[in-house]
Design an enzyme around this catalytic site. Structure first.
Site, PDB file in Angstrom:
ATOM      1  N   HIS A  17       0.840  -1.202   0.000  1.00 54.75           N
ATOM      2  CA  HIS A  17       0.000   0.000   0.000  1.00 54.75           C
ATOM      3  C   HIS A  17       0.871   1.247   0.000  1.00 54.75           C
ATOM      4  O   HIS A  17       2.086   1.152   0.104  1.00 54.75           O
ATOM      5  CB  HIS A  17      -1.003  -0.009   1.149  1.00 54.75           C
ATOM      6  CG  HIS A  17      -0.389   0.017   2.512  1.00 54.75           C
ATOM      7  ND1 HIS A  17       0.045   1.177   3.112  1.00 54.75           N
ATOM      8  CD2 HIS A  17      -0.136  -0.980   3.388  1.00 54.75           C
ATOM      9  CE1 HIS A  17       0.534   0.890   4.302  1.00 54.75           C
ATOM     10  NE2 HIS A  17       0.443  -0.408   4.485  1.00 54.75           N
ATOM     11  N   SER A 247      -5.731   1.559   6.209  1.00 55.68           N
ATOM     12  CA  SER A 247      -5.941   0.146   6.470  1.00 55.68           C
ATOM     13  C   SER A 247      -6.380  -0.580   5.215  1.00 55.68           C
ATOM     14  O   SER A 247      -7.263  -0.130   4.484  1.00 55.68           O
ATOM     15  CB  SER A 247      -6.990   0.008   7.583  1.00 55.68           C
ATOM     16  OG  SER A 247      -7.891  -1.029   7.289  1.00 55.68           O
ATOM     17  N   LYS A 248      -5.729  -1.694   4.970  1.00 56.23           N
ATOM     18  CA  LYS A 248      -6.081  -2.477   3.796  1.00 56.23           C
ATOM     19  C   LYS A 248      -7.515  -2.958   3.909  1.00 56.23           C
ATOM     20  O   LYS A 248      -8.251  -3.021   2.940  1.00 56.23           O
ATOM     21  CB  LYS A 248      -5.143  -3.687   3.698  1.00 56.23           C
ATOM     22  CG  LYS A 248      -3.706  -3.276   3.448  1.00 56.23           C
ATOM     23  CD  LYS A 248      -2.744  -4.398   3.763  1.00 56.23           C
ATOM     24  CE  LYS A 248      -1.317  -3.855   3.750  1.00 56.23           C
ATOM     25  NZ  LYS A 248      -0.341  -4.809   4.252  1.00 56.23           N
ATOM     26  N   ARG A 249      -7.875  -3.310   5.118  1.00 54.90           N
ATOM     27  CA  ARG A 249      -9.212  -3.858   5.312  1.00 54.90           C
ATOM     28  C   ARG A 249     -10.285  -2.798   5.111  1.00 54.90           C
ATOM     29  O   ARG A 249     -11.286  -3.012   4.446  1.00 54.90           O
ATOM     30  CB  ARG A 249      -9.313  -4.445   6.730  1.00 54.90           C
ATOM     31  CG  ARG A 249     -10.257  -5.637   6.793  1.00 54.90           C
ATOM     32  CD  ARG A 249     -10.318  -6.195   8.198  1.00 54.90           C
ATOM     33  NE  ARG A 249     -11.646  -6.011   8.746  1.00 54.90           N
ATOM     34  CZ  ARG A 249     -11.897  -5.850  10.039  1.00 54.90           C
ATOM     35  NH1 ARG A 249     -10.908  -5.855  10.903  1.00 54.90           N
ATOM     36  NH2 ARG A 249     -13.126  -5.716  10.468  1.00 54.90           N
ATOM     37  N   GLY A 252      -9.333  -0.855   1.319  1.00 58.97           N
ATOM     38  CA  GLY A 252      -9.327  -1.679   0.114  1.00 58.97           C
ATOM     39  C   GLY A 252      -8.315  -1.281  -0.937  1.00 58.97           C
ATOM     40  O   GLY A 252      -7.246  -0.762  -0.637  1.00 58.97           O
TER      41      GLY A 252
END
Length: 499
Positions: A17, A247-249, A252
Site C-alpha cells: 500500500h 488500512s487495507k481492510r 481496500g
RNA sequence: GGCGCGUUGGUGUAACUGGUUAACACGCCGCCCUCUCAAGGCGGAGAGCACGGGUUCGAGUCCCGUACGCGCUACCA
C-alpha cells in the site's frame, strides 16, 4: 561506495500500500543517495497471515515504482534457526527466561481487560522471571510448554537518537518482558528483526513511526546480544482522509499501489508524489518546485528533510473524476504532458495494447502520425488510461467510440441545420487536395460565411461528430489527426447519430 | 488506563541559530484568450500558525499546561 546498508522489510499480509511504498522509497532514496545497499526482506514469520501471492504483489509494486534492491528478497522464515539460537543465547546469558504460564491464561479475549487492570497496579513481576536455571531446565526437559521472554532490567532506561524524532527515551519499567519465542518454538517479530538486521549488517533502520516503541525493545535485544545498534529514522504515518490509519481492510484497493499502476499513473509521477508526503528538500534553491525527477530526488534526499507529523492521503473513492488525491492526479497529468515523448511512448503503447487499440502500423508506416497525435492529445490527459478512453476516436477507423450524450445534445442537436451542413462540409473536405490545418480551417470558415452561420457552430458540431466529445484539442489539429477519410465519413454520419 | 509522538489555510509543504503585511503547490472562485475545456495566461478568497498561560523589546519558532489526533501497549508484524 559507502558501507551503508538499509532494508525494506514488509510483511506479506496484503498488497503493497502507499504507506509501505513510501517507506520503501525513502529507504531506496537514502541508499542511492549515500551509495549504500538496499536490501529487501520479507517478514513472513506469521505464517498464518502470509502468502506467496502477497509476496508477489509486493514485488510487483516495487518493480512498477522502479525501486530495485541490491540484495534479496530474503525471507525471514528461513532464519528461524538463527532466531532460536539467539533466544537460547539470551537464556544462557541470563537476559531471558522460560515462562511456563499456560497459554490459555493469556488468551486474547481477556487481553484488553488485563492491560487495563494491569495499568492500575504496579507491574507484577512474572513468577517465572527468577526461576532457578536448573528447575527451569528440568521442567523444560519434561516437555512442559513454555515461552522464552526477554528479562527487562528493573532499573534504567533505553535511549536512542532518532534521525527524525530526536532523542527517545523509555524507562525499563514501561517495557514489558516481551516474548521472544512462542511455546511452539516460533520466533516473534522483535527477535526476528534484530537478528536479521544484525545478520544482514543493516546500518540504518528507516521504517514507520508505528515502530518507535518497538525500537526500545529491540535495542535491549541488541545489547543483550552484544551487538552495536544501528541508526534509526522513523517516518511519519500516511493517514486516510478521516485522519485514521491507512488500512487495507477498511480502505481496500484504493490504497494499493497496483491500483495506481492499473489506473494509468506514470511511475515517476507517483514516486514524485509519494516523496513529498512527509518530506521536503532542505535545499532552498528548490523551494518553490514540486516536480522532481528520480535523480533529483536522490540528490536532494536527506533524513533531516523528513518531518514529524503524519500526512493525509486524500483519496476519494466514489468520485469518478477525483477518485484519488488531486495533487497526485495533477502531478501525473504534469508528467504526461511534459515528459519527453520517447519516454512516454512505451507507456502509451502498453496502455493501447492492454485495451486492444494498438496496431503495429502505428510503429512503422504511421509512426509520424502516431507521434504527432499522441503529442497532441496528451496535453489535457491526466492518466495513461485516458489514451484509451478519450483517445479512442483517434485510433479506431469505425465509430466504435462513445458519443457523450451531453456533447451530442450541446453540439449536434442544438441546431437542426447541422444535419445538412455537416454532410455538405464533408463534401468540401473530401474535395480538398491538401488536408492540412490551414487548408481545412480556410475551407470551413469559407463554408460558414457562405451559409451565414458562425464557424463555432460547425467547429463544435464537428468536434462531437469526430470524437464524440465536447472537449479536446484545437479543432483543426483534431481534423488533421483524424485524417481526411475518417473526417469525411464521420461528418456524414453525424445525422445518423442524432436520430 | 499507561507510555510515546504530533498539531502552520480543505490537502501537501516552507518560514535561516525568535525579528517586516506567514511563502509555495494542489484544489476552489473570478477574469482573459478562444472553436470547446478537463488546456494556457492573469488575479482572488482562504491560516495569523490547536487552545490557554508564560519567557522576551519582540514567538509559528523557547518553556509549562490543556484539548484533540495518531501510534504502541498480544505466544501479530
Amino acid at each position: 561506495m559507502s558501507d551503508i546498508r538499509v532494508r525494506f522489510a514488509p510483511s506479506p499480509t496484503g498488497y503493497l500500500h502507499v504507506g509501505g511504498a513510501r517507506t520503501a522509497l525513502f529507504n531506496w532514496l537514502f541508499a542511492r543517495k549515500m551509495g549504500g545497499k538496499m536490501i529487501l526482506r520479507i517478514e513472513d514469520t506469521d505464517t498464518q497471515r502470509s502468502s506467496e501471492e502477497m509476496v508477489r504483489g509486493i514485488l510487483e509494486g516495487m518493480a512498477w515504482l522502479g525501486l530495485d534492491y541490491d540484495e534479496g528478497p530474503f525471507f525471514q522464515s528461513s532464519y528461524v534457526e538463527q532466531h532460536r539460537a539467539a533466544a537460547n543465547q539470551m537464556l544462557d546469558s541470563g537476559w531471558a527466561y522460560r515462562d511456563f504460564t499456560p497459554k490459555e491464561e493469556r488468551d486474547d479475549s481477556t487481553i484488553k481487560q488485563q492491560i487495563a487492570d494491569a495499568a492500575r497496579q504496579p507491574k507484577a513481576l512474572n513468577p517465572y522471571r527468577d526461576l532457578g536455571r536448573e528447575e527451569s531446565d528440568e521442567r523444560a526437559a519434561t516437555g512442559e510448554p513454555f515461552v522464552i521472554r526477554f528479562k527487562v532490567p528493573e532499573e534504567g532506561k533505553t535511549s536512542f537518537d532518532d534521525a527524525v524524532y530526536g532523542t527517545q527515551e523509555r524507562d525499563y519499567k514501561d517495557i514489558e518482558d516481551l516474548v521472544l519465542l512462542r511455546s511452539d518454538g516460533h520466533p516473534l517479530y522483535n527477535l526476528g528483526v534484530v537478528v536479521d538486521d544484525i545478520e544482514m549488517g543493516i546500518t540504518h533502520v528507516i521504517r514507520g513511526q508505528d515502530h518507535i516503541s518497538n525500537t526500545h525493545k529491540q535495542i535491549l535485544i541488541y545489547q543483550a546480544l552484544g551487538k552495536p545498534v544501528p541508526k534509526f529514522a522513523h517516518l511519519p504515518l500516511i493517514l486516510a482522509p478521516n485522519k485514521g490509519k491507512l488500512s487495507k481492510r477498511k480502505h481496500g484497493e484504493i490504497v494499493s499501489v497496483t491500483t495506481y499502476r492499473d489506473a494509468g499513473f506514470v511511475p515517476d509521477a507517483f514516486v514524485n508524489f509519494l516523496a513529498l508526503l512527509g518530506w521536503a528538500p532542505d535545499d532552498e534553491s528548490v523551494r518553490d518546485r514540486e516536480i522532481f525527477s528520480r535523480q533529483e530526488l536522490i540528490n536532494l534526499f536527506t533524513l533531516e528533510g523528513i518531518h514529524k507529523s503524519n500526512a493525509v492521503f486524500n483519496f476519494n473513492e466514489g468520485d469518478a473524476r477525483n477518485w484519488t488525491d488531486q495533487k497526485a492526479l495533477w502531478m501525473n497529468a504534469e508528467y504526461i504532458k511534459t515528459m519527453p515523448l520517447d519516454q512516454l511512448m512505451p507507456m502509451v503503447i502498453a496502455e493501447l495494447k492492454k485495451t486492444r487499440l494498438w496496431r503495429d502500423e502505428f510503429a512503422v508506416e504511421k509512426k509520424a502520425w502516431f507521434d504527432r497525435t499522441i503529442d497532441l492529445i496528451r496535453e489535457r490527459f491526466r492518466t495513461l488510461a485516458d489514451f484509451s478512453t478519450y483517445g479512442r476516436p483517434y485510433f479506431v477507423d469505425d465509430l466504435s467510440f462513445e458519443f457523450d450524450e451531453a456533447a451530442v445534445k450541446k453540439n449536434l442537436r442544438k441546431d437542426p441545420a447541422l444535419m445538412t451542413l455537416l454532410p455538405e462540409l464533408a463534401d468540401r473536405f473530401a474535395a480538398l487536395e491538401e488536408f492540412s490545418h490551414d487548408a481545412t480551417e480556410a475551407a470551413m470558415r469559407a463554408f460558414a460565411d457562405e451559409k451565414g452561420v458562425k464557424a463555432g457552430l460547425l467547429i463544435n458540431g464537428a468536434r462531437t461528430a469526430l470524437t464524440g466529445q465536447s472537449v479536446g484539442p484545437s479543432m483543426f489539429d483534431v481534423i488533421v489527426a483524424v485524417g481526411q477519410e475518417r473526417t469525411v465519413a464521420r461528418l456524414k454520419h453525424a445525422a445518423i447519430i442524432v436520430n
